[in-house]
Structures are given as structure tokens and as C-alpha cells.
Design a protein around this motif. Structure first.
Motif, PDB file in Angstrom:
ATOM      1  N   ILE A 107      39.197  21.175  -7.335  1.00  0.00           N
ATOM      2  CA  ILE A 107      38.076  20.837  -6.465  1.00  0.00           C
ATOM      3  C   ILE A 107      37.283  19.724  -7.128  1.00  0.00           C
ATOM      4  O   ILE A 107      36.817  19.874  -8.264  1.00  0.00           O
ATOM      5  CB  ILE A 107      37.194  22.084  -6.213  1.00  0.00           C
ATOM      6  CG1 ILE A 107      38.055  23.177  -5.580  1.00  0.00           C
ATOM      7  CG2 ILE A 107      36.000  21.741  -5.339  1.00  0.00           C
ATOM      8  CD1 ILE A 107      37.565  24.564  -5.797  1.00  0.00           C
ATOM      9  N   LEU A 108      37.172  18.597  -6.420  1.00  0.00           N
ATOM     10  CA  LEU A 108      36.469  17.404  -6.904  1.00  0.00           C
ATOM     11  C   LEU A 108      36.966  16.971  -8.289  1.00  0.00           C
ATOM     12  O   LEU A 108      36.198  16.430  -9.088  1.00  0.00           O
ATOM     13  CB  LEU A 108      34.959  17.655  -6.933  1.00  0.00           C
ATOM     14  CG  LEU A 108      34.309  17.930  -5.570  1.00  0.00           C
ATOM     15  CD1 LEU A 108      32.900  18.426  -5.739  1.00  0.00           C
ATOM     16  CD2 LEU A 108      34.340  16.680  -4.712  1.00  0.00           C
ATOM     17  N   ASP A 109      38.228  17.222  -8.576  1.00  0.00           N
ATOM     18  CA  ASP A 109      38.859  16.879  -9.861  1.00  0.00           C
ATOM     19  C   ASP A 109      38.123  17.466 -11.068  1.00  0.00           C
ATOM     20  O   ASP A 109      38.345  17.043 -12.196  1.00  0.00           O
ATOM     21  CB  ASP A 109      38.973  15.351 -10.037  1.00  0.00           C
ATOM     22  CG  ASP A 109      39.945  14.745  -9.042  1.00  0.00           C
ATOM     23  OD1 ASP A 109      40.946  15.404  -8.711  1.00  0.00           O
ATOM     24  OD2 ASP A 109      39.693  13.611  -8.589  1.00  0.00           O
ATOM     25  N   LYS A 110      37.230  18.443 -10.850  1.00  0.00           N
ATOM     26  CA  LYS A 110      36.447  19.020 -11.949  1.00  0.00           C
ATOM     27  C   LYS A 110      36.714  20.509 -12.146  1.00  0.00           C
ATOM     28  O   LYS A 110      36.587  21.018 -13.247  1.00  0.00           O
ATOM     29  CB  LYS A 110      34.946  18.840 -11.687  1.00  0.00           C
ATOM     30  CG  LYS A 110      34.486  17.412 -11.677  1.00  0.00           C
ATOM     31  CD  LYS A 110      33.014  17.341 -11.377  1.00  0.00           C
ATOM     32  CE  LYS A 110      32.563  15.898 -11.316  1.00  0.00           C
ATOM     33  NZ  LYS A 110      31.178  15.766 -10.916  1.00  0.00           N
ATOM     34  N   VAL A 118      38.994  30.771 -12.597  1.00  0.00           N
ATOM     35  CA  VAL A 118      38.345  29.481 -12.345  1.00  0.00           C
ATOM     36  C   VAL A 118      38.038  28.809 -13.673  1.00  0.00           C
ATOM     37  O   VAL A 118      37.477  29.433 -14.573  1.00  0.00           O
ATOM     38  CB  VAL A 118      37.030  29.685 -11.543  1.00  0.00           C
ATOM     39  CG1 VAL A 118      36.320  28.362 -11.319  1.00  0.00           C
ATOM     40  CG2 VAL A 118      37.307  30.382 -10.224  1.00  0.00           C
ATOM     41  N   GLU A 119      38.425  27.538 -13.797  1.00  0.00           N
ATOM     42  CA  GLU A 119      38.091  26.748 -14.985  1.00  0.00           C
ATOM     43  C   GLU A 119      37.156  25.635 -14.573  1.00  0.00           C
ATOM     44  O   GLU A 119      37.444  24.894 -13.644  1.00  0.00           O
ATOM     45  CB  GLU A 119      39.360  26.141 -15.599  1.00  0.00           C
ATOM     46  CG  GLU A 119      40.333  27.154 -16.152  1.00  0.00           C
ATOM     47  CD  GLU A 119      41.610  26.496 -16.653  1.00  0.00           C
ATOM     48  OE1 GLU A 119      41.558  25.319 -17.090  1.00  0.00           O
ATOM     49  OE2 GLU A 119      42.660  27.151 -16.581  1.00  0.00           O
ATOM     50  N   GLY A 120      36.051  25.540 -15.260  1.00  0.00           N
ATOM     51  CA  GLY A 120      35.042  24.531 -14.955  1.00  0.00           C
ATOM     52  C   GLY A 120      33.675  25.113 -15.228  1.00  0.00           C
ATOM     53  O   GLY A 120      33.531  26.313 -15.474  1.00  0.00           O
ATOM     54  N   SER A 121      32.645  24.266 -15.188  1.00  0.00           N
ATOM     55  CA  SER A 121      31.292  24.759 -15.438  1.00  0.00           C
ATOM     56  C   SER A 121      30.323  24.080 -14.488  1.00  0.00           C
ATOM     57  O   SER A 121      30.651  23.080 -13.848  1.00  0.00           O
ATOM     58  CB  SER A 121      30.900  24.510 -16.897  1.00  0.00           C
ATOM     59  OG  SER A 121      30.943  23.128 -17.174  1.00  0.00           O
ATOM     60  N   GLY A 122      29.142  24.645 -14.416  1.00  0.00           N
ATOM     61  CA  GLY A 122      28.104  24.098 -13.559  1.00  0.00           C
ATOM     62  C   GLY A 122      27.897  24.940 -12.312  1.00  0.00           C
ATOM     63  O   GLY A 122      28.625  25.917 -12.076  1.00  0.00           O
ATOM     64  N   LEU A 124      28.450  24.366  -9.095  1.00  0.00           N
ATOM     65  CA  LEU A 124      29.552  24.404  -8.135  1.00  0.00           C
ATOM     66  C   LEU A 124      30.652  25.343  -8.628  1.00  0.00           C
ATOM     67  O   LEU A 124      31.195  26.131  -7.859  1.00  0.00           O
ATOM     68  CB  LEU A 124      30.118  22.999  -7.874  1.00  0.00           C
ATOM     69  CG  LEU A 124      31.266  22.942  -6.872  1.00  0.00           C
ATOM     70  CD1 LEU A 124      30.837  23.486  -5.513  1.00  0.00           C
ATOM     71  CD2 LEU A 124      31.789  21.520  -6.738  1.00  0.00           C
ATOM     72  N   ALA A 125      30.945  25.270  -9.925  1.00  0.00           N
ATOM     73  CA  ALA A 125      31.968  26.153 -10.498  1.00  0.00           C
ATOM     74  C   ALA A 125      31.551  27.609 -10.327  1.00  0.00           C
ATOM     75  O   ALA A 125      32.394  28.466 -10.047  1.00  0.00           O
ATOM     76  CB  ALA A 125      32.198  25.820 -11.967  1.00  0.00           C
ATOM     77  N   GLN A 126      30.284  27.902 -10.481  1.00  0.00           N
ATOM     78  CA  GLN A 126      29.796  29.275 -10.314  1.00  0.00           C
ATOM     79  C   GLN A 126      29.985  29.732  -8.868  1.00  0.00           C
ATOM     80  O   GLN A 126      30.402  30.862  -8.620  1.00  0.00           O
ATOM     81  CB  GLN A 126      28.321  29.383 -10.727  1.00  0.00           C
ATOM     82  CG  GLN A 126      27.778  30.802 -10.678  1.00  0.00           C
ATOM     83  CD  GLN A 126      28.555  31.769 -11.571  1.00  0.00           C
ATOM     84  OE1 GLN A 126      28.764  31.503 -12.745  1.00  0.00           O
ATOM     85  NE2 GLN A 126      28.994  32.887 -11.011  1.00  0.00           N
ATOM     86  N   LYS A 127      29.713  28.848  -7.907  1.00  0.00           N
ATOM     87  CA  LYS A 127      29.911  29.197  -6.491  1.00  0.00           C
ATOM     88  C   LYS A 127      31.396  29.444  -6.209  1.00  0.00           C
ATOM     89  O   LYS A 127      31.750  30.383  -5.501  1.00  0.00           O
ATOM     90  CB  LYS A 127      29.381  28.077  -5.586  1.00  0.00           C
ATOM     91  CG  LYS A 127      27.867  27.994  -5.546  1.00  0.00           C
ATOM     92  CD  LYS A 127      27.406  26.831  -4.691  1.00  0.00           C
ATOM     93  CE  LYS A 127      25.898  26.706  -4.736  1.00  0.00           C
ATOM     94  NZ  LYS A 127      25.419  25.522  -4.037  1.00  0.00           N
TER      95      LYS A 127
END
Length: 143
Positions: A107-110, A118-122, A124-127
Motif C-alpha cells: 500500500i503506497l509502496d510503504k 503488516v509491515e510498516g509504521s505510522g 496509516l499502517a496502524q489503520k
């Protein structure tokens, strides 16, 4: 083209329990750890044969394989999850990439999502993480 499809199908089965039937009437059940298409070979870990013998690893000559069976369908469907995220978070579908053979959504390359989480932070990542947990819970309940 079909060999790529078979390879993709086998890739989705990596780390999953499968049953391999052989032409010599032997059957192995175990976790698919790797495979090779040319020459065709399959490697299983934590395997059992039809006589209930246990093996840490079994490497099977593909020319003996008559069937590969999978009992449990994967819970995570990348295409279905991508559609859900697009709808729930109002993200354009062009900003969500689905790699079905690998079982991954980006998602959004992030943010990267797979059946492992789920890998990512912030924010949007939490949602996405919240949607993922709800999605997996519903899939496990069969709804």
C-alpha cells in the motif's frame, strides 16, 4: 506460461502442510519447504509417511509424484484484502499493488501485508493493521 502458474501455485504453498502421493503408493504429509521445477523435486520438513514414520526432512524426486494435496485453504487472500483496504480507507486501487503469487499486498509502496501480518509504521499502517486483524478474525470464523 503454465509452468509459471505451477511455480506460482507451489510458491503459495511454501511453509504450508501438504500431502504428496507417489507412484510407488507411498504418501508423505509435511510442510513444503522448497521445490525445484527442473528437474522437479519437492522438499518437506516435519514429514510423516503413510506408515506413520516421522522424518525431519524428506526430498522427493518429482518424477514419482502423482498428486499434491492441500487440505486447508489459505486464510489470507491478497486480492480480497486489497479490495477491502481500498474501500475502507478510500485509497485508490492504483496505490495498492497485489502480488498474488507471493501472497503480498503493498500500500503506497510503504506498507507490506501478507498472511504473516503488516509491515510498516505510522498512522496509516496502524489503520491497515486494524483492518488486517478484523479481516483475519472474520476469515477464521468463516464469515
Amino acid at each position: 506460461m503454465s509452468s509459471r502458474r505451477i511455480s506460482g501455485d507451489l510458491n503459495t504453498l511454501i511453509d504450508k502442510t501438504i500431502i504428496v502421493k507417489l507412484s510407488n503408493n507411498k504418501t508423505y504429509s509435511g510442510v513444503l519447504s522448497s521445490f525445484e521445477l527442473t528437474p522437479f523435486m519437492i522438499s518437506l520438513t516435519n514429514a510423516k509417511d503413510n506408515e506413520n514414520n516421522s522424518y525431519y526432512k524428506v526430498i522427493i524426486n518429482g518424477s514419482l509424484v502423482t498428486e499434491i494435496l492441500v487440505k486447508n485453504a489459505p486464510i489470507f487472500d491478497p486480492r480480497e484484502f486489497a479490495d477491502l483496504v481500498s474501500k475502507e480507507l478510500n485509497i485508490r486501487s492504483v496505490d495498492i499493488k497485489v502480488y498474488e503469487e507471493a501472497g503480498i499486498v503493498t500500500i503506497l509502496d510503504k506498507i507490506k501485508v501478507s498472511e504473516n501480518g503488516v509491515e510498516g509504521s505510522g498512522p496509516l499502517a496502524q489503520k491497515v493493521y486494524d483492518i488486517y486483524n478484523s479481516y483475519i478474525e472474520k476469515k477464521k470464523k468463516g464469515t
